[in-house]
Design a protein around this motif. Sequence first.
Motif, PDB file in Angstrom:
ATOM      1  N   PRO A 168       1.523  21.330  -6.246  1.00  0.00           N
ATOM      2  CA  PRO A 168       1.777  19.953  -5.782  1.00  0.00           C
ATOM      3  C   PRO A 168       2.294  19.872  -4.350  1.00  0.00           C
ATOM      4  O   PRO A 168       2.410  18.780  -3.811  1.00  0.00           O
ATOM      5  N   THR A 169       2.581  20.997  -3.755  1.00  0.00           N
ATOM      6  CA  THR A 169       3.002  21.009  -2.352  1.00  0.00           C
ATOM      7  C   THR A 169       1.834  21.225  -1.391  1.00  0.00           C
ATOM      8  O   THR A 169       2.029  21.174  -0.172  1.00  0.00           O
ATOM      9  N   GLU A 170       0.640  21.446  -1.914  1.00  0.00           N
ATOM     10  CA  GLU A 170      -0.521  21.735  -1.077  1.00  0.00           C
ATOM     11  C   GLU A 170      -1.327  20.466  -0.829  1.00  0.00           C
ATOM     12  O   GLU A 170      -1.880  19.877  -1.748  1.00  0.00           O
ATOM     13  N   ALA A 171      -1.368  20.029   0.422  1.00  0.00           N
ATOM     14  CA  ALA A 171      -2.062  18.795   0.772  1.00  0.00           C
ATOM     15  C   ALA A 171      -3.536  18.873   0.390  1.00  0.00           C
ATOM     16  O   ALA A 171      -4.188  19.901   0.601  1.00  0.00           O
ATOM     17  N   GLY A 172      -4.043  17.802  -0.146  1.00  0.00           N
ATOM     18  CA  GLY A 172      -5.448  17.724  -0.494  1.00  0.00           C
ATOM     19  C   GLY A 172      -5.763  18.076  -1.923  1.00  0.00           C
ATOM     20  O   GLY A 172      -6.903  17.868  -2.363  1.00  0.00           O
ATOM     21  N   GLU A 180       0.840  -1.199   0.000  1.00  0.00           N
ATOM     22  CA  GLU A 180       0.000   0.000   0.000  1.00  0.00           C
ATOM     23  C   GLU A 180       0.867   1.236   0.000  1.00  0.00           C
ATOM     24  O   GLU A 180       1.900   1.287   0.678  1.00  0.00           O
ATOM     25  N   ASN A 181       0.436   2.226  -0.742  1.00  0.00           N
ATOM     26  CA  ASN A 181       0.939   3.593  -0.623  1.00  0.00           C
ATOM     27  C   ASN A 181      -0.040   4.514  -1.326  1.00  0.00           C
ATOM     28  O   ASN A 181      -0.601   4.158  -2.361  1.00  0.00           O
ATOM     29  N   GLY A 182      -0.252   5.687  -0.775  1.00  0.00           N
ATOM     30  CA  GLY A 182      -1.118   6.658  -1.415  1.00  0.00           C
ATOM     31  C   GLY A 182      -1.342   7.862  -0.525  1.00  0.00           C
ATOM     32  O   GLY A 182      -0.872   7.917   0.617  1.00  0.00           O
ATOM     33  N   THR A 183      -2.036   8.818  -1.054  1.00  0.00           N
ATOM     34  CA  THR A 183      -2.493   9.990  -0.296  1.00  0.00           C
ATOM     35  C   THR A 183      -3.922  10.270  -0.740  1.00  0.00           C
ATOM     36  O   THR A 183      -4.571   9.423  -1.327  1.00  0.00           O
ATOM     37  N   TRP A 184      -4.399  11.467  -0.488  1.00  0.00           N
ATOM     38  CA  TRP A 184      -5.791  11.758  -0.780  1.00  0.00           C
ATOM     39  C   TRP A 184      -5.897  13.097  -1.492  1.00  0.00           C
ATOM     40  O   TRP A 184      -4.965  13.912  -1.498  1.00  0.00           O
ATOM     41  N   SER A 185      -7.046  13.298  -2.098  1.00  0.00           N
ATOM     42  CA  SER A 185      -7.383  14.625  -2.620  1.00  0.00           C
ATOM     43  C   SER A 185      -8.892  14.706  -2.733  1.00  0.00           C
ATOM     44  O   SER A 185      -9.572  13.684  -2.879  1.00  0.00           O
ATOM     45  N   LEU A 186      -9.387  15.907  -2.653  1.00  0.00           N
ATOM     46  CA  LEU A 186     -10.814  16.121  -2.885  1.00  0.00           C
ATOM     47  C   LEU A 186     -11.042  16.259  -4.384  1.00  0.00           C
ATOM     48  O   LEU A 186     -10.314  16.988  -5.061  1.00  0.00           O
TER      49      LEU A 186
END
Length: 713
Positions: free
Chosen positions: A636-640, A623-629
């Motif tokens: 690309p440095t801004e989370a979400g 597993e690896n990943g992150t999230w976005s709305l």
Amino acid sequence: MRSGRSTPSTDSARPRPGSARRVTRRVRGAAVAAVLALAPAALGTPALRAPALASQSPVPASPRPADLGAPDPTADQAAVVRDPHGPREPSDTQVRNVDGTNVVFSYGEVTPAFDGWSRHEPTRHYLSLDRPWRFRYDPADQGGTEGWQRPSLDDSGWDTIAVPSSWDLHDNDGWAGYDGADFGKGGALRDGYAWYRTTVDVPASWRDTHVRLAFLAASYSADVWVDGRWVGKHEGGNTAFALPVRDALRPGERATIAVRVYRRASYTNYDGSGEQVADDHALPPGVVDYWPYAGLTRSVWLEAVPATTVAKVLLDTRDATLDARVVVENHSRQDFHGFVRVDPGRGSNGRPMRVRVDVPAGGVAVPRTTIPIPHAPRWSVERPKVLTARATLVGLDDGPALDTLTATYGVRDIAVDGSRLELDGRPLFLKGVNWHEETDRGGRSMTKAEYDHELANATELGANLLRNAVYNRHPYAYDWADRNGVLLMDEWDTMWVGTVSQQLQAESYGLSRALALATAWNNHNHPSVILWGLQNESTIDPDGAPVYRAWLTQMKDAVKAVDLSDRPVTWASSSSWDPAFDLADVVGFNEYFGYFYGTNEDLGPTLDAVHRNHPDKPILITENGTWSLPGQHGPPTEAGTEEWQAANFRAHWDQVTARPWVAGYTFWLLKDYKQRAGYNEEYNALSTMGMLAWDGQTRRLVFDAFRDARPPR
């Protein structure tokens, strides 16, 4: 494991929806310090994954709707109904060696093939029970004492529900979107017991047959009655089972089938203040961050087979031969003497073979034959050639077929050679995707068209691996993978299992072993299945891991005992320094550098350290990943933002593919998914880590980034 989840510990505080604090994982009530993997080389060993953030969302939680109690206002929400357990798991699943072949038994009989949901043998009779059933919630667990299982019960005032379906969507129009005001509608938060009833006219021609009642899934557990007679119980919400019911039926008459289904509560209440509910016998034993869909979620049918029947066909291909083991079960009171003919199938370039079989009354025999198939086409990702073999049971006169059973297979070899994973002797790099089996229309009760639509995205992405994360899939998903050349890492419900539960399972209760055996047995012949995944992010006990190792060893031994192909075993560890990795054929672990802890750049040094510790094993990022709305854009440095999610993927992919001893990378995940872990209720309990939005169509930027990513040559 995933964005915004609570920890698997049942004694840690429940995170509030939308909060961003960390929750410390606890083992036996003692907090374990989080070692952030910021500098693995300096620490000397790969570090323990830090605890997950309690929420992926940077926005405050939406107010909860006021009406999220149970739809039945008389239900006592303070009292959590618990399903009782015996000393051992209820199916009594075990392995017996019969004529040199290990055979899986459950409910006192050979665990049969479950192809009857779609394929009908000419020597058998089938009655589908996929239709509306009578349905009633039983929040106070009163149905058993009031006789809801009795044929004479007047159930005309009960509701109706489709089978298969998930009761979570019963009277629920709020499953489709991200609106938190829809959270908890209908049956979504109905836990405890619910009853299903239907009637069936049993043909008189079934008098001399053996009859079983087959379920592809009943979640989480089910007690079954036929004409008021209890015929068995099953535990494990995603695994197929079959109950022998011949003695409870009267051929030529109408029969009433009653099923009491149980779902364990996740919390004592769902208003944000409830305590987690756990059961050390159950799997998973506590709160998990996927949705535990409830009910008769997959197909149900009655199947009448000859008294002496082919229960299962096991197929393995190696050295240009087909090794066929035909499990013949005799339910009659007379010994059987005859032959089994095995046809390797059109296109195999092999010739049918015949072998003698003698089965004592009430016994089992496993005749075996090896058929040369030197010119059979190979099954591969590029050319997934599926073959169909047929076993035919005949008498000593070699006359008409008494019973038949077909089974599909593919000619391929999967092996580990040092740090390489190989398919047919060639190095294999797994470009993988995790996925959950659900849609906004049917929950876990998907149609073939929905599978085709959802899984087609995997082929468009160029993925060659799907990880069946943390539970068995519907048989159609395995058939689809066989036909489309997509490899599978197959798993069962051992997610976030604590030390106490591991010990209970390994020493006495045995449910984890039973599910492992059922998985390897049921999915044995699928060429797409190349890895068995033993567990996901379960607790590693702090005292040298003896309990953890014993538990893993038991499950590994179970699948190895059944699997003629000797597929490699792995698991999705929560730690890159898992002390049981020596037991694995492939080292597998989940990592979320740059999201839950550390930086993206910490992955490379960690992989190097793991390789130093295990230089003779392939490594797989499970597993690896992150999230976005969906639709949220920015730098690309801004989370979400979608740009951030895609950039994080590229950073991890580049580090993985630069190391030839890493066998693959598996992204979390294909599509947004539902969970009841107590976070993201402001988004209708949806985790937004998918390449696709919850509708299965809207793409994020990471979809294109993954599609364009090239595996190493």
